[in-house]
Design a protein around this motif. Structure first.
Motif, PDB file in Angstrom:
ATOM      1  N   LYS A   1       0.828  -1.207   0.000  1.00 40.00           N
ATOM      2  CA  LYS A   1       0.000   0.000   0.000  1.00 40.00           C
ATOM      3  C   LYS A   1       0.863   1.258   0.000  1.00 40.00           C
TER       4      LYS A   1
ATOM      5  N   GLU B   1      -7.530  -5.073   1.438  1.00 40.67           N
ATOM      6  CA  GLU B   1      -6.872  -3.763   1.448  1.00 40.67           C
ATOM      7  C   GLU B   1      -6.778  -3.149   0.053  1.00 40.67           C
TER       8      GLU B   1
ATOM      9  N   VAL C   1      -5.154  -4.306  -2.584  1.00 43.07           N
ATOM     10  CA  VAL C   1      -3.818  -4.446  -3.167  1.00 43.07           C
ATOM     11  C   VAL C   1      -3.867  -5.517  -4.251  1.00 43.07           C
TER      12      VAL C   1
END
Length: 145
Positions: A27, A80, A82
Motif C-alpha cells: 500500500k 486492502e 492491493v
C-alpha cells in the motif's frame, strides 16, 4: 521504491502474518503482490501401478492445499485493495522455487515468514528463509514467529 513483492506461503498462520506486513508495504509503495506456494515433488520410485496412482493422489491433494493457502493469502490483499496474483509451482528444493519465482515475476522484494528455529532444530530442519537469504540478491524481509 518497491513495485512487485513476492510473498511465499506454506499455508501457516505465520505466513499470513508475513502477508499482513507485505500488504502495508504494498500500500505504501503502490506495489503489486505475487503469492507463491512451492509443492515438494512426490517421492516417486517408479515401480508398479501403485506408484502412478500415489503420484496422482499426492499431486491432487498438494494442489488443493496450495490453492487454499493462496486463497487465504489473497484475501489479506483483497481486503486492502492491493493487486494480488497467486502461483503454485513444483520444485525439488523449496527455496529455489521461491527465488526462481521472484526472478521470473520481476519482483524487487521478498517478504516471508520464518519460525526462527535455532540450534539443533535449525541444523536438522533447515530454514527456507535462511536459504533464500543466502542465495538471492533481492532484498528479503523476514517476519519472525
Amino acid at each position: 521504491m518497491f513495485k512487485k513483492i513476492l510473498v511465499p506461503t506454506d499455508g501457516s498462520a505465520l505466513a499470513l502474518r508475513a502477508a499482513s506486513t507485505a500488504v502495508q508495504l504494498a500500500k505504501a509503495h503502490g506495489a503489486q503482490v505475487i503469492g507463491v506456494y512451492v509443492i515438494d515433488p512426490f517421492p516417486y520410485i517408479g515401480i508398479g501401478d501403485a506408484s502412478a496412482a500415489g503420484l496422482q493422489a499426492y499431486l491432487a491433494e498438494s494442489r488443493s492445499v496450495a490453492g487454499q493457502a493462496l486463497d487465504e493469502l489473497g484475501k489479506v490483499f483483497a481486503a486492502e485493495g492491493v493487486p494480488f496474483a497467486g502461483d503454485t509451482i513444483e520444485r525439488n528444493v523449496v527455496y529455489e522455487g521461491v527465488i526462481e519465482t521472484a526472478q521470473a515475476e520481476g519482483c524487487d522484494l521478498i517478504v516471508m515468514a520464518s519460525h526462527g528455529r535455532q540450534g539443533v532444530k535449525a541444523l536438522v530442519l533447515g530454514s527456507v528463509a535462511q536459504k533464500v537469504l543466502t542465495h538471492t540478491r533481492l532484498p528479503v524481509l523476514i517476519v519472525k514467529d
